[in-house]
Design a protein around this motif. Structure first.
Motif, PDB file in Angstrom:
ATOM      1  N   ALA A 134       0.838  -1.197   0.000  1.00 12.52           N
ATOM      2  CA  ALA A 134       0.000   0.000   0.000  1.00 12.52           C
ATOM      3  C   ALA A 134       0.876   1.251   0.000  1.00 12.52           C
ATOM      4  O   ALA A 134       2.075   1.201   0.273  1.00 12.52           O
ATOM      5  CB  ALA A 134      -0.901  -0.003   1.233  1.00 12.52           C
ATOM      6  N   SER A 135       0.245   2.397  -0.282  1.00 18.03           N
ATOM      7  CA  SER A 135       0.991   3.647  -0.391  1.00 18.03           C
ATOM      8  C   SER A 135       1.610   4.088   0.927  1.00 18.03           C
ATOM      9  O   SER A 135       2.556   4.880   0.935  1.00 18.03           O
ATOM     10  CB  SER A 135       0.076   4.747  -0.931  1.00 18.03           C
ATOM     11  OG  SER A 135      -1.027   4.950  -0.058  1.00 18.03           O
ATOM     12  N   ASP A 136       1.096   3.592   2.071  1.00 21.83           N
ATOM     13  CA  ASP A 136       1.667   3.955   3.370  1.00 21.83           C
ATOM     14  C   ASP A 136       2.623   2.893   3.901  1.00 21.83           C
ATOM     15  O   ASP A 136       3.007   2.927   5.070  1.00 21.83           O
ATOM     16  CB  ASP A 136       0.559   4.215   4.388  1.00 21.83           C
ATOM     17  CG  ASP A 136      -0.325   2.991   4.640  1.00 21.83           C
ATOM     18  OD1 ASP A 136      -0.191   1.988   3.900  1.00 21.83           O
ATOM     19  OD2 ASP A 136      -1.153   3.043   5.566  1.00 21.83           O
ATOM     20  N   ALA A 137       3.056   1.972   3.065  1.00 18.26           N
ATOM     21  CA  ALA A 137       3.955   0.904   3.479  1.00 18.26           C
ATOM     22  C   ALA A 137       5.339   1.463   3.795  1.00 18.26           C
ATOM     23  O   ALA A 137       5.824   2.404   3.145  1.00 18.26           O
ATOM     24  CB  ALA A 137       4.055  -0.168   2.406  1.00 18.26           C
ATOM     25  N   THR A 138       5.994   0.849   4.794  1.00 16.34           N
ATOM     26  CA  THR A 138       7.322   1.300   5.227  1.00 16.34           C
ATOM     27  C   THR A 138       8.257   0.111   5.462  1.00 16.34           C
ATOM     28  O   THR A 138       8.736  -0.104   6.582  1.00 16.34           O
ATOM     29  CB  THR A 138       7.218   2.132   6.520  1.00 16.34           C
ATOM     30  OG1 THR A 138       6.568   1.333   7.541  1.00 16.34           O
ATOM     31  CG2 THR A 138       6.421   3.403   6.294  1.00 16.34           C
ATOM     32  N   PRO A 139       8.535  -0.713   4.461  1.00 10.01           N
ATOM     33  CA  PRO A 139       9.444  -1.839   4.676  1.00 10.01           C
ATOM     34  C   PRO A 139      10.827  -1.344   5.088  1.00 10.01           C
ATOM     35  O   PRO A 139      11.272  -0.262   4.662  1.00 10.01           O
ATOM     36  CB  PRO A 139       9.478  -2.527   3.313  1.00 10.01           C
ATOM     37  CG  PRO A 139       9.065  -1.473   2.338  1.00 10.01           C
ATOM     38  CD  PRO A 139       8.099  -0.603   3.062  1.00 10.01           C
ATOM     39  N   SER A 140      11.516  -2.140   5.913  1.00 12.94           N
ATOM     40  CA  SER A 140      12.830  -1.718   6.394  1.00 12.94           C
ATOM     41  C   SER A 140      13.650  -2.923   6.819  1.00 12.94           C
ATOM     42  O   SER A 140      13.126  -4.002   7.085  1.00 12.94           O
ATOM     43  CB  SER A 140      12.688  -0.735   7.557  1.00 12.94           C
ATOM     44  OG  SER A 140      12.060  -1.358   8.665  1.00 12.94           O
ATOM     45  N   ILE A 141      14.966  -2.703   6.901  1.00 13.11           N
ATOM     46  CA  ILE A 141      15.918  -3.668   7.442  1.00 13.11           C
ATOM     47  C   ILE A 141      16.629  -2.997   8.602  1.00 13.11           C
ATOM     48  O   ILE A 141      17.142  -1.876   8.456  1.00 13.11           O
ATOM     49  CB  ILE A 141      16.958  -4.095   6.392  1.00 13.11           C
ATOM     50  CG1 ILE A 141      16.289  -4.734   5.177  1.00 13.11           C
ATOM     51  CG2 ILE A 141      17.980  -5.047   6.999  1.00 13.11           C
ATOM     52  CD1 ILE A 141      17.243  -4.927   4.003  1.00 13.11           C
ATOM     53  N   THR A 142      16.668  -3.655   9.755  1.00 17.78           N
ATOM     54  CA  THR A 142      17.418  -3.160  10.905  1.00 17.78           C
ATOM     55  C   THR A 142      18.351  -4.266  11.388  1.00 17.78           C
ATOM     56  O   THR A 142      17.901  -5.370  11.694  1.00 17.78           O
ATOM     57  CB  THR A 142      16.479  -2.738  12.052  1.00 17.78           C
ATOM     58  OG1 THR A 142      15.585  -1.725  11.591  1.00 17.78           O
ATOM     59  CG2 THR A 142      17.279  -2.193  13.225  1.00 17.78           C
ATOM     60  N   ALA A 143      19.642  -3.967  11.437  1.00 18.45           N
ATOM     61  CA  ALA A 143      20.618  -4.954  11.893  1.00 18.45           C
ATOM     62  C   ALA A 143      21.879  -4.236  12.352  1.00 18.45           C
ATOM     63  O   ALA A 143      22.126  -3.084  11.981  1.00 18.45           O
ATOM     64  CB  ALA A 143      20.949  -5.946  10.784  1.00 18.45           C
ATOM     65  N   GLU A 144      22.696  -4.946  13.131  1.00 13.64           N
ATOM     66  CA  GLU A 144      23.955  -4.354  13.584  1.00 13.64           C
ATOM     67  C   GLU A 144      24.986  -4.342  12.471  1.00 13.64           C
ATOM     68  O   GLU A 144      25.816  -3.435  12.387  1.00 13.64           O
ATOM     69  CB  GLU A 144      24.485  -5.103  14.793  1.00 13.64           C
ATOM     70  CG  GLU A 144      25.712  -4.462  15.399  1.00 13.64           C
ATOM     71  CD  GLU A 144      26.009  -4.960  16.807  1.00 13.64           C
ATOM     72  OE1 GLU A 144      26.975  -4.467  17.405  1.00 13.64           O
ATOM     73  OE2 GLU A 144      25.263  -5.827  17.307  1.00 13.64           O
ATOM     74  N   SER A 145      24.947  -5.336  11.618  1.00 14.17           N
ATOM     75  CA  SER A 145      25.858  -5.415  10.482  1.00 14.17           C
ATOM     76  C   SER A 145      25.036  -5.696   9.229  1.00 14.17           C
ATOM     77  O   SER A 145      24.262  -6.662   9.203  1.00 14.17           O
ATOM     78  CB  SER A 145      26.893  -6.516  10.700  1.00 14.17           C
ATOM     79  OG  SER A 145      27.765  -6.621   9.597  1.00 14.17           O
TER      80      SER A 145
END
Length: 307
Positions: free
Chosen positions: A146-157
């Motif tokens: 959807a237009s309000d989607a916010t996929p992301s990756i969070t990691a230390e490395s």
């Protein structure tokens, strides 16, 4: 193929390939899509094993089948496989099928590896280490986002490589390196294109390889590089292409060198640089990056300095 066991040792081959297309003349069937392979075990050992989920080829005017999906999830063990041990190629046809995806998760150490491809949903993917291999040419955002989607990756490395293409119009795509001992590395010739705001944020260190391409295309969206103060940058052959009416934001006290044909196209907002060096082959180009004239009925826009 769906297998869950207490222990898996794989030195053979597991296949789930799509069938060949058939027919002739105007009655030709396309190639079948590759299937799915899922293995889950507390202990997984792979030394010489391989996997196939290829799309089927097609004759004449038909298209090749898309590659399938492979996922391996385990707690610990020996994983000696690399990209060559997974075949999720699309089938050959008048239009070749897209490559499939390969996802490997070592849950105890929280290590994620992506080979050949990955489909991003509207999820914050979290791990200790996230590695996308240079083979990952089919990293895409799900077409249904959807237009309000916010996929992301969070990691230390985090190590990004291959190609990431987020074509649906979304709110944002973020890659966040969080922690004091890792880094955010963008491998040589990696390309990231997002139809929304793009944020690459490194708490410790940002390394940008030669020939990297960063693009955001959504009108008014920012492309933000979160870099720690003092993490000086030297970019070689890099392309950064910001959206119209958006900014290319870099708010860090660093020295920045643009070399070997590096081009920054857009509206830089760089208020804190300690030094900037642009060699004779490189450029900052803000042409046609202001108000989008395509939505004007009469006349053109007028230039103005930022506030």
């Amino acid at each position: 193929v769906e297998i869950t066991a207490q222990s898996i040792t794989h030195d053979g081959i597991i296949r789930a390939n799509g069938g060949l297309g058939g027919g002739s003349g105007g009655r030709v069937a396309g190639g079948g899509a590759g299937g799915a392979i899922f293995l889950s075990a507390p202990s997984l050992t792979i030394t010489s094993g391989s996997f196939e989920a290829k799309g089927g080829d097609a004759p004449g005017t038909a298209g090749g089948g898309g590659g399938g999906r492979i996922a391996l999830v385990y707690e610990s063990g020996t994983f000696d496989a690399d990209a060559s041990d997974f075949d999720v190629a699309g089938g050959v046809g008048v239009r070749n099928g897209d490559n499939g995806t390969v996802y490997v998760e070592e849950s105890t150490a929280s290590i994620v590896r992506v080979f050949h491809g990955f489909t991003f949903e509207d999820v914050d993917y979290q791990a200790s280490t996230w590695i996308s291999d240079s083979s990952a040419t089919n990293q895409i955002c799900a077409p249904t986002l959807a237009s309000d989607a916010t996929p992301s990756i969070t990691a230390e490395s985090i190590m990004l490589a291959g190609a990431i293409d987020c074509a649906p119009a979304i709110e944002s795509f973020e890659v966040i390196q969080a922690g004091s001992s890792g880094a955010l590395e963008i491998g040589a010739d990696t390309s990231i294109s997002v139809n929304g705001a793009l944020r690459l944020d490194a708490e410790t260190d940002l390394n940008v390889g030669d020939g990297v391409s960063l693009v955001n295309t959504k009108l008014g969206a920012d492309l933000t590089l979160g870099i720690p103060d003092g993490d000086d940058q030297s970019w070689s052959g890099v392309t950064i292409d910001g959206a119209r009416e958006g900014r290319i934001v870099l708010d860090a006290a660093i020295a920045l060198s643009l070399a070997s044909g590096t081009t920054v196209s857009g509206n830089p907002a760089w208020p804190a640089l300690t030094a900037l060096s642009i060699d004779a082959t490189s450029a900052i180009d803000a042409d046609e990056k202001g108000c989008d004239s395509r939505i004007e009925v009469f006349g053109g826009g007028s230039g103005s300095a930022p506030d």
